[in-house]
Every structure is written in structure tokens, then in C-alpha cells.
Design a protein around this motif. Structure first.
Motif, PDB file in Angstrom:
ATOM      1  N   UNK A 122       3.831  -6.575   0.202  1.00  0.00           N
ATOM      2  CA  UNK A 122       3.358  -7.941  -0.055  1.00  0.00           C
ATOM      3  C   UNK A 122       3.551  -8.805   1.185  1.00  0.00           C
ATOM      4  N   UNK A 123       4.724  -8.683   1.806  1.00  0.00           N
ATOM      5  CA  UNK A 123       5.012  -9.484   2.996  1.00  0.00           C
ATOM      6  C   UNK A 123       4.020  -9.189   4.107  1.00  0.00           C
ATOM      7  N   UNK A 124       3.740  -7.903   4.363  1.00  0.00           N
ATOM      8  CA  UNK A 124       2.823  -7.540   5.440  1.00  0.00           C
ATOM      9  C   UNK A 124       1.396  -7.965   5.106  1.00  0.00           C
ATOM     10  N   UNK A 125       0.990  -7.794   3.847  1.00  0.00           N
ATOM     11  CA  UNK A 125      -0.355  -8.200   3.454  1.00  0.00           C
ATOM     12  C   UNK A 125      -0.577  -9.692   3.605  1.00  0.00           C
ATOM     13  N   UNK A 126       0.374 -10.519   3.149  1.00  0.00           N
ATOM     14  CA  UNK A 126       0.232 -11.974   3.268  1.00  0.00           C
ATOM     15  C   UNK A 126       0.372 -12.422   4.721  1.00  0.00           C
ATOM     16  N   UNK A 127       1.260 -11.776   5.459  1.00  0.00           N
ATOM     17  CA  UNK A 127       1.394 -12.083   6.882  1.00  0.00           C
ATOM     18  C   UNK A 127       0.066 -11.863   7.602  1.00  0.00           C
ATOM     19  N   UNK A 128      -0.589 -10.736   7.351  1.00  0.00           N
ATOM     20  CA  UNK A 128      -1.860 -10.436   8.009  1.00  0.00           C
ATOM     21  C   UNK A 128      -2.930 -11.446   7.622  1.00  0.00           C
ATOM     22  N   UNK A 129      -2.940 -11.862   6.355  1.00  0.00           N
ATOM     23  CA  UNK A 129      -3.944 -12.834   5.917  1.00  0.00           C
ATOM     24  C   UNK A 129      -3.754 -14.185   6.606  1.00  0.00           C
ATOM     25  N   UNK A 130      -2.505 -14.627   6.723  1.00  0.00           N
ATOM     26  CA  UNK A 130      -2.249 -15.918   7.375  1.00  0.00           C
ATOM     27  C   UNK A 130      -2.603 -15.849   8.846  1.00  0.00           C
ATOM     28  N   UNK A 131      -2.197 -14.788   9.521  1.00  0.00           N
ATOM     29  CA  UNK A 131      -2.490 -14.653  10.946  1.00  0.00           C
ATOM     30  C   UNK A 131      -3.992 -14.567  11.187  1.00  0.00           C
ATOM     31  N   UNK A 132      -4.734 -13.952  10.243  1.00  0.00           N
ATOM     32  CA  UNK A 132      -6.186 -13.861  10.383  1.00  0.00           C
ATOM     33  C   UNK A 132      -6.890 -15.162  10.045  1.00  0.00           C
ATOM     34  N   UNK A 133      -6.149 -16.171   9.566  1.00  0.00           N
ATOM     35  CA  UNK A 133      -6.746 -17.476   9.281  1.00  0.00           C
ATOM     36  C   UNK A 133      -6.971 -17.772   7.821  1.00  0.00           C
ATOM     37  N   UNK A 134      -6.664 -16.832   6.906  1.00  0.00           N
ATOM     38  CA  UNK A 134      -6.863 -17.048   5.467  1.00  0.00           C
ATOM     39  C   UNK A 134      -5.569 -17.593   4.859  1.00  0.00           C
ATOM     40  N   UNK A 135      -5.230 -18.798   5.236  1.00  0.00           N
ATOM     41  CA  UNK A 135      -3.949 -19.373   4.852  1.00  0.00           C
ATOM     42  C   UNK A 135      -3.888 -19.667   3.351  1.00  0.00           C
ATOM     43  N   UNK A 136      -4.907 -20.316   2.835  1.00  0.00           N
ATOM     44  CA  UNK A 136      -4.894 -20.690   1.418  1.00  0.00           C
ATOM     45  C   UNK A 136      -4.840 -19.460   0.522  1.00  0.00           C
TER      46      UNK A 136
END
Length: 419
Positions: A122-136
């Protein structure tokens, strides 16, 4: 910037210092081996490492809590494998991975299996999403995880395995919230640093392009000044030679000698300019021309039928100012040859220690060609502006054409320091 990369389905535009700057702007596993950078490569190695860690860690957690949690079975291991396998798509489909890892983690916890490194996916998946710009999307996934954990731990536990389980303490929720906030904060920091590095990289690229443009402009200006003057002299002397070839062969011979000398000088100066292109950063093999070569300009102008009168002493100038002053005088004399019917030119030098004033006046009249329509005056103004000086050029009230150049002897920064 990050949102654009995410919308395009491609990787984020990684930048940063040399130790973080990979080819193609992404992590080392990003670019495809065939050179197609439009899609990222599959992160097999890191995903396999995460999968092994999750499976081994979950087995260890099951051994520690075998009495109060459900035993790991085939379904549990499938959930762990699915959650870890989703990380293969974390750069291609970051939103899907974020919600997918949260969903598998919630099913895993709802089935009563022991806590453990299942949250790593979960941590890696959400980290990747935020770094890719999908913050919300990442924040929503983290919020859904916390809400689902509250429901399972404090309400649905009565109907979920293992049997006889009690409600979790609210202090555990504090740990979950703290963990989620830490993940989001770390991800936002990484995203901010990545965007900062990308901006710095773009600024460095823009500065490099600007320096290249300035260098091309400098070389073009230098070639123009060299060739325009020499070709103008050659053109005039060629006309003289043709006109006197039959009636005065000796004078025609003199014109040909002047043409040869002017061509040789032009070739030498062009070769000097081109040497700077072949060996950038090396010291020039011959010194740049300066006002000490003013007598050569006077002699060449005399060969073109001009009488040049020089007033004032030639001062000792810094190389940049000396070259600019020489080229301005050279271009002014070239304009007289090409655009004026004048036969007399006066060059005045006035130096007071802080600035050099150059005045070049001819007695006209103009031949009707627009003297300001070419690149000569533009080049003179650019040379003066590069040193912090000015150029004034135009017809004189008493006839003819005049050029006044004011060039600071020292750089503007040095003058400001003295003030």
C-alpha cells in the motif's frame, strides 16, 4: 508538470543532481532497451524483492501471532502475491495500483490474517501515485484504507474471522493514522523534490541553449564584419582593375595586389573564427584584432579610394572593448565604401579612462542605398550593447553620415563597485 506526465500515461520527468539523473529522465529501469522511451520498462527486480519481503515477513508475523489471528492459508498467500504483483504497474497505472493494493490489504485484514508487511505494498502504491502527480487519488486510497480498518477493527470484527476476536484499541488507529500521514508526507516531499529537480534541469537546458544562441550570434557577427569589409574592398578594387586594365596596366596591377592582400587577410580572420568552433575553450592561436591595427584599415580604405584621417591617440583597452572598437570602425568604413560617394572620412578617438568615444564621419553624399537596411549597424549596436555601451548613427546636418560609439572601458559591474 507532473500532471502532464501522468495524463500522458508516461513516466514522471525525473531530474536532479548527477547521481540521481538517469538517462531519459527516469529511474534506471525506466527506459526500454530498444530506445522507445514513450513507455516505461517493467520493474521486475524491485517487485520480486518486495514480493519476497512481504511473503517472508507475513510468515514471520503469523508465527508470532498464531494464537489470536487466522493462520496463513492459500487464499492469504494469493492476496499477498496479488498485492505485490500489482506493483509491476505502479509507473504505468499508478491510480489503479494505489486502489488495488488498498483493496487487497483490506480483504487480507478482513479475513483475520495477521498484521505484517502487507502494508508495504500500500505504501509503495500510494507513494508512486503521489510522485506521478495523482495526489487526490492517493489521498483517497489512504483514507479508504483507514476507514476500512476502523470498520473491520471496531464493528465488523464480530462477523469476521477469527472467531471470538475482540475490538481493537483506539490507540491502534493512532498508529495507522500516523503511518498514513508519514507515507503521504514522504511522498509529497519526493514529488516536490522531483519537480524542483525537473525545473532546475529545464533551466540548465534553457541556459545552455541561450549560451549557444549567443555564441552563434557572436560568430555570425564576427564573420559578417570580416567578410563585409574585405569583400567591399575587393569589389571596389576589382572595378578599378577592370576599368584600368587596358589604359593603365600598372594601376590595374596595384588593384590586383590589393585584392590579394584583402583576400589573404579575410581568410586569416575567418580561419581564426572557425578555430574557436573546432577547439572550444582553447586559447586562440592569434590575438584578436584591436585598434592597434587601425593603420591597416586606413591603408585598405586608401586602396578603395578613401582618405581616412585619424584624430586622437590609440588607447590601451581591454581585449573585448578593443575588438569591439576595431570592428565598429571597420564596419563604419565598409559602409562608407558600399553606401556612400564620400572620399574623406574622419575617425576621432576620445578616451577619458572610463569610456571610449568613437566618432566616424564621412563627407557624403549617400549613393541612395539604405545604409540601415543591412546587418552592419545592427551588428555594431549589438557589440556596443554587449559591453554596456551605445551606438548613434544617422545623416549629419552638414551632409554625409556619422557614427558615434560610446564604449565603457570597464565592465558595468566594476563601475558600480567603484561608485
Amino acid at each position: 508538470m507532473a500532471e502532464q506526465g501522468a495524463e500522458a500515461g508516461g513516466p514522471p520527468a525525473w531530474g536532479g543532481p548527477p547521481w540521481r539523473r538517469w538517462h531519459g529522465g527516469g529511474p534506471p529501469w525506466w527506459n526500454r532497451p530498444d530506445g522507445d522511451e514513450t513507455r516505461p520498462r517493467w520493474p521486475w527486480r524491485s517487485t520480486v524483492a518486495f514480493t519476497v519481503f512481504v511473503l517472508v515477513g507475513s510468515n514471520a508475523a503469523a508465527e508470532l501471532r498464531k494464537d489470536d489471528r487466522a493462520e496463513l492459508d492459500l487464499f492469504a498467500r494469493v492476496l499477498l502475491l496479488v498485492g505485490a504483483a500489482l506493483l509491476l504497474w505502479r509507473w504505468r497505472r499508478p491510480v489503479l495500483v494505489a486502489f488495488g493494493t488498498v483493496a487487497t490489504a483490506m480483504v487480507y485484514l478482513g479475513a483475520g490474517y495477521p498484521y505484517g508487511p502487507v502494508f508495504l505494498t500500500v505504501a509503495i502504491g500510494c507513494f508512486s501515485a503521489i510522485v506521478a502527480g495523482h495526489r487526490k487519488a492517493a489521498w483517497t486510497a489512504m483514507g479508504a484504507l483507514w476507514v476500512g480498518h476502523v470498520l473491520v477493527a471496531h464493528w465488523l470484527f464480530r462477523w469476521l474471522p477469527p472467531g471470538g476476536d475482540d475490538a481493537a484499541g483506539w490507540g491502534q488507529e493512532t498508529v495507522v493514522v500516523t503511518w498514513g500521514v508519514a507515507i503521504v508526507a514522504l511522498s509529497e516531499l519526493a514529488r516536490t523534490r522531483r519537480e524542483q529537480w525537473a525545473r532546475e534541469r529545464a533551466e540548465r537546458a534553457q541556459a545552455a541553449r541561450r549560451r549557444a544562441d549567443e555564441e552563434r550570434l557572436r560568430i555570425a557577427r564576427e564573420l559578417h564584419d570580416v567578410l563585409a569589409h574585405s569583400i567591399s574592398v575587393i569589389n571596389v578594387q576589382a572595378g578599378v582593375g577592370l576599368a584600368l586594365l587596358d589604359s593603365d596596366p600598372e594601376q590595374a596591377r596595384t588593384a590586383l595586389i590589393t585584392i590579394k592582400a584583402a583576400g589573404k587577410e579575410a581568410l586569416g580572420e575567418v580561419r581564426q573564427v572557425l578555430d574557436t568552433l573546432r577547439t572550444p575553450g582553447d586559447a586562440p592561436r592569434t590575438p584578436a584584432p584591436g585598434l592597434d591595427r587601425l593603420p591597416e584599415l586606413v591603408e585598405q580604405a586608401a586602396g578603395a579610394g578613401l582618405t581616412v584621417e585619424v584624430e586622437g591617440e590609440t588607447p590601451k583597452l581591454p581585449p573585448g572593448t578593443d575588438l569591439a572598437a576595431f570592428r565598429i570602425v571597420q564596419e563604419a568604413l565598409t559602409n562608407v565604401v558600399r553606401h556612400s560617394g564620400a572620399r574623406h572620412v574622419r575617425v576621432e578617438l576620445d578616451h577619458d579612462g572610463r569610456e571610449l568615444r568613437l566618432r566616424i564621419d564621412d563627407d557624403g553624399p549617400a549613393t541612395g542605398t539604405d545604409v540601415g537596411g543591412g546587418n552592419g549597424l545592427v551588428g555594431m549596436r549589438e557589440r556596443a550593447a554587449a559591453l554596456g555601451g551605445t551606438i548613434e548613427a544617422g545623416p549629419r546636418a552638414d551632409g554625409g553620415f556619422g557614427v558615434l560609439a560610446v564604449l565603457p572601458v570597464r565592465a558595468p559591474r566594476e563601475v558600480e563597485e567603484d561608485r
